[in-house]
Design a protein around this motif. Structure first.
Motif: not given
Length: 189
Positions: A107-111, A124-127, A136-143, A148-155
């Motif tokens: 039940n999610k997008w894979f980009v 790279s894969i965003w979910e 809203v899509l994201s993937r784990d990413q350290k600063a 620890d954190g994640f990068f979030r993409l939002t339309f």
């Protein structure tokens, strides 16, 4: 008689083959169509399908915002209306794109993202998915400092006239949100 039979068979085959791909990009539908047999979520990107003129602004390493860059962002249905592909063409030459597929079982997008600036052997894969009218899509990413954190993409603010997009680094507790990239788009068609 044999030539006529071959011609008729070839003609029928070409009609059948064409009918199998009714949702692909065509003269009548330059950005394709959503396949009615695809998951309903295929229409999540519906307002973005087409071509937009956009302004892209990203952060410099020192944390200041760079000068805006003009770009074209084009979305279309692919795989006979079962997926969405996008591409950006930027004036600074840093082009990119992605292939977006909805996975019903999860039940999610894979980009799957790719870029001319950073070609790689594995994409790279965003979910993610639609949340409160936003995609809203994201993937784990350290600063850069190792947190620890994640990068979030939002339309967001998506309608038939355009949309906005923001990329943000977010810590695991969601208390620190650091925007690094933003884009505003207006539809051309």
């Amino acid at each position: 008689m044999l030539k006529l039979s071959i011609f008729i068979a070839s003609f029928i085959f070409s009609l059948t083959s064409y009918a199998q791909y009714n949702y692909e990009v065509s003269n009548e539908n330059p950005f394709g169509l959503p396949n009615p047999d695809a998951p309903a979520e295929i229409k999540d990107f519906e307002s973005m399908i087409g071509e937009c003129s956009c302004i892209s602004t990203s952060r410099a390493p020192d944390g200041t915002w760079k000068d805006p860059v003009k770009m074209t962002w084009r979305f279309k249905y692919i795989m006979n209306g079962y997926a969405v592909q996008d591409e950006t063409l930027k004036e600074d030459g840093a082009h990119s794109g992605s292939i977006r597929q909805f996975h019903e079982d999860e039940n999610k997008w894979f980009v799957h993202y790719y870029s001319s600036a950073t070609p790689s052997k594995a994409l790279s894969i965003w979910e993610g998915g639609k949340e409160n009218g936003k995609i809203v899509l994201s993937r784990d990413q350290k600063a850069p400092n190792g947190v620890d954190g994640f990068f979030r993409l939002t339309f967001y603010d998506m309608d038939n006239f355009g949309y906005k997009w923001i990329g943000e680094w977010v810590d695991k507790t969601k208390t620190t949100i650091y925007p690094t990239w933003k884009i505003e788009c207006l539809k051309n068609n």
